[in-house]
Design a protein around this motif. Structure first.
Motif, PDB file in Angstrom:
ATOM      1  N   PRO A  19       0.830  -1.207   0.000  1.00 33.47           N
ATOM      2  CA  PRO A  19       0.000   0.000   0.000  1.00 33.47           C
ATOM      3  C   PRO A  19       0.866   1.260   0.000  1.00 33.47           C
ATOM      4  CG  PRO A  19      -0.647  -1.498   1.769  1.00 33.47           C
ATOM      5  CD  PRO A  19       0.602  -2.040   1.160  1.00 33.47           C
ATOM      6  N   ARG A  20       0.326   2.319  -0.569  1.00 31.10           N
ATOM      7  CA  ARG A  20       1.089   3.570  -0.676  1.00 31.10           C
ATOM      8  C   ARG A  20       1.456   4.121   0.693  1.00 31.10           C
ATOM      9  NH1 ARG A  20       0.746   8.144  -4.820  1.00 31.10           N
ATOM     10  NH2 ARG A  20       1.729   9.849  -3.718  1.00 31.10           N
ATOM     11  N   GLY A  21       0.549   4.009   1.661  1.00 36.70           N
ATOM     12  CA  GLY A  21       0.828   4.505   3.003  1.00 36.70           C
ATOM     13  C   GLY A  21       2.006   3.798   3.654  1.00 36.70           C
ATOM     14  N   LEU A  22       2.172   2.520   3.349  1.00 35.59           N
ATOM     15  CA  LEU A  22       3.291   1.770   3.903  1.00 35.59           C
ATOM     16  C   LEU A  22       4.609   2.291   3.352  1.00 35.59           C
ATOM     17  CD1 LEU A  22       4.170  -0.611   5.679  1.00 35.59           C
ATOM     18  CD2 LEU A  22       3.972  -2.048   3.663  1.00 35.59           C
ATOM     19  N   TRP A  23       4.651   2.584   2.058  1.00 32.91           N
ATOM     20  CA  TRP A  23       5.868   3.148   1.448  1.00 32.91           C
ATOM     21  C   TRP A  23       6.197   4.505   2.053  1.00 32.91           C
ATOM     22  CZ3 TRP A  23       9.345   0.439  -0.720  1.00 32.91           C
ATOM     23  CH2 TRP A  23       9.019  -0.675  -1.473  1.00 32.91           C
ATOM     24  N   VAL A  24       5.174   5.338   2.272  1.00 34.58           N
ATOM     25  CA  VAL A  24       5.417   6.672   2.836  1.00 34.58           C
ATOM     26  C   VAL A  24       5.995   6.542   4.239  1.00 34.58           C
ATOM     27  CG1 VAL A  24       4.285   8.787   3.619  1.00 34.58           C
ATOM     28  CG2 VAL A  24       3.671   7.783   1.417  1.00 34.58           C
ATOM     29  N   ARG A  25       5.393   5.675   5.064  1.00 34.56           N
ATOM     30  CA  ARG A  25       5.901   5.488   6.423  1.00 34.56           C
ATOM     31  C   ARG A  25       7.320   4.926   6.411  1.00 34.56           C
ATOM     32  NH1 ARG A  25       1.621   2.001   9.429  1.00 34.56           N
ATOM     33  NH2 ARG A  25       1.162   1.472   7.277  1.00 34.56           N
ATOM     34  N   LEU A  26       7.591   3.994   5.513  1.00 41.47           N
ATOM     35  CA  LEU A  26       8.922   3.404   5.426  1.00 41.47           C
ATOM     36  C   LEU A  26       9.962   4.463   5.088  1.00 41.47           C
ATOM     37  CD1 LEU A  26      10.654   0.811   5.401  1.00 41.47           C
ATOM     38  CD2 LEU A  26      10.179   0.679   2.949  1.00 41.47           C
ATOM     39  N   ILE A  27       9.657   5.315   4.117  1.00 42.06           N
ATOM     40  CA  ILE A  27      10.594   6.376   3.724  1.00 42.06           C
ATOM     41  C   ILE A  27      10.782   7.367   4.866  1.00 42.06           C
ATOM     42  CG2 ILE A  27      10.883   8.340   2.166  1.00 42.06           C
ATOM     43  CD1 ILE A  27       9.566   6.571  -0.005  1.00 42.06           C
ATOM     44  N   VAL A  28       9.709   7.734   5.543  1.00 41.37           N
ATOM     45  CA  VAL A  28       9.813   8.681   6.662  1.00 41.37           C
ATOM     46  C   VAL A  28      10.642   8.072   7.785  1.00 41.37           C
ATOM     47  CG1 VAL A  28       8.489   9.843   8.476  1.00 41.37           C
ATOM     48  CG2 VAL A  28       7.715   9.946   6.102  1.00 41.37           C
ATOM     49  N   VAL A  30      12.923   5.701   7.646  1.00 40.91           N
ATOM     50  CA  VAL A  30      14.322   5.584   7.237  1.00 40.91           C
ATOM     51  C   VAL A  30      14.989   6.955   7.268  1.00 40.91           C
ATOM     52  CG1 VAL A  30      15.822   5.072   5.277  1.00 40.91           C
ATOM     53  CG2 VAL A  30      14.024   3.463   5.909  1.00 40.91           C
ATOM     54  N   ALA A  31      14.311   7.975   6.764  1.00 40.62           N
ATOM     55  CA  ALA A  31      14.881   9.324   6.754  1.00 40.62           C
ATOM     56  C   ALA A  31      15.095   9.834   8.177  1.00 40.62           C
ATOM     57  CB  ALA A  31      13.980  10.274   5.968  1.00 40.62           C
ATOM     58  N   VAL A  32      14.113   9.682   9.043  1.00 43.56           N
ATOM     59  CA  VAL A  32      14.242  10.149  10.426  1.00 43.56           C
ATOM     60  C   VAL A  32      15.309   9.345  11.158  1.00 43.56           C
ATOM     61  CG1 VAL A  32      13.024  10.307  12.638  1.00 43.56           C
ATOM     62  CG2 VAL A  32      11.909  11.072  10.551  1.00 43.56           C
ATOM     63  N   GLY A  33      15.374   8.061  10.901  1.00 45.38           N
ATOM     64  CA  GLY A  33      16.410   7.237  11.531  1.00 45.38           C
ATOM     65  C   GLY A  33      17.801   7.672  11.133  1.00 45.38           C
ATOM     66  N   HIS A  34      17.989   7.993   9.851  1.00 42.42           N
ATOM     67  CA  HIS A  34      19.303   8.457   9.399  1.00 42.42           C
ATOM     68  C   HIS A  34      19.634   9.830   9.978  1.00 42.42           C
ATOM     69  CE1 HIS A  34      19.217   5.178   6.483  1.00 42.42           C
ATOM     70  NE2 HIS A  34      20.513   5.380   6.372  1.00 42.42           N
ATOM     71  N   LEU A  35      18.660  10.713  10.056  1.00 42.78           N
ATOM     72  CA  LEU A  35      18.900  12.027  10.659  1.00 42.78           C
ATOM     73  C   LEU A  35      19.287  11.889  12.128  1.00 42.78           C
ATOM     74  CD1 LEU A  35      16.059  14.188   9.081  1.00 42.78           C
ATOM     75  CD2 LEU A  35      18.513  14.367   8.661  1.00 42.78           C
ATOM     76  N   PHE A  39      22.852  12.866  13.841  1.00 47.26           N
ATOM     77  CA  PHE A  39      22.923  13.780  14.977  1.00 47.26           C
ATOM     78  C   PHE A  39      23.739  13.169  16.108  1.00 47.26           C
ATOM     79  CE2 PHE A  39      21.011  15.278  19.017  1.00 47.26           C
ATOM     80  CZ  PHE A  39      21.430  16.596  18.943  1.00 47.26           C
ATOM     81  N   VAL A  40      23.502  11.899  16.393  1.00 43.76           N
ATOM     82  CA  VAL A  40      24.269  11.225  17.447  1.00 43.76           C
ATOM     83  C   VAL A  40      25.743  11.155  17.055  1.00 43.76           C
ATOM     84  CG1 VAL A  40      24.583   9.015  18.646  1.00 43.76           C
ATOM     85  CG2 VAL A  40      22.290   9.939  18.308  1.00 43.76           C
ATOM     86  N   TYR A  41      26.034  10.852  15.800  1.00 42.64           N
ATOM     87  CA  TYR A  41      27.422  10.819  15.321  1.00 42.64           C
ATOM     88  C   TYR A  41      28.073  12.193  15.477  1.00 42.64           C
ATOM     89  CZ  TYR A  41      31.360  10.438  12.127  1.00 42.64           C
ATOM     90  OH  TYR A  41      32.614  10.478  11.581  1.00 42.64           O
ATOM     91  N   LEU A  42      27.331  13.242  15.130  1.00 48.03           N
ATOM     92  CA  LEU A  42      27.854  14.600  15.273  1.00 48.03           C
ATOM     93  C   LEU A  42      28.149  14.913  16.731  1.00 48.03           C
ATOM     94  CD1 LEU A  42      28.430  17.316  13.827  1.00 48.03           C
ATOM     95  CD2 LEU A  42      26.067  17.946  14.349  1.00 48.03           C
TER      96      LEU A  42
END
Length: 51
Positions: A19-28, A30-35, A39-42
């Protein structure tokens, strides 16, 4: 003209897609996790320079 696909084949094709909503949540997530990881690395890099 082309004939419409039979109903079971169309249903099977729809069930194979995410479902499209699943893709949106997955991208969000992943993006928030990388940010957050960046931040922790910084924090560790900047904290290590002060020693």
């Amino acid at each position: 003209m082309t004939e419409p696909e039979p109903q079971p084949a169309r249903r099977m094709a729809m069930e194979e897609k995410f479902p499209r909503g699943l893709w949106v949540r997955l991208i969000v997530y992943v993006a928030v996790g990388h940010l957050f990881a960046g931040f922790v690395y910084l924090l560790f890099v900047l904290g290590g320079q002060n020693q």
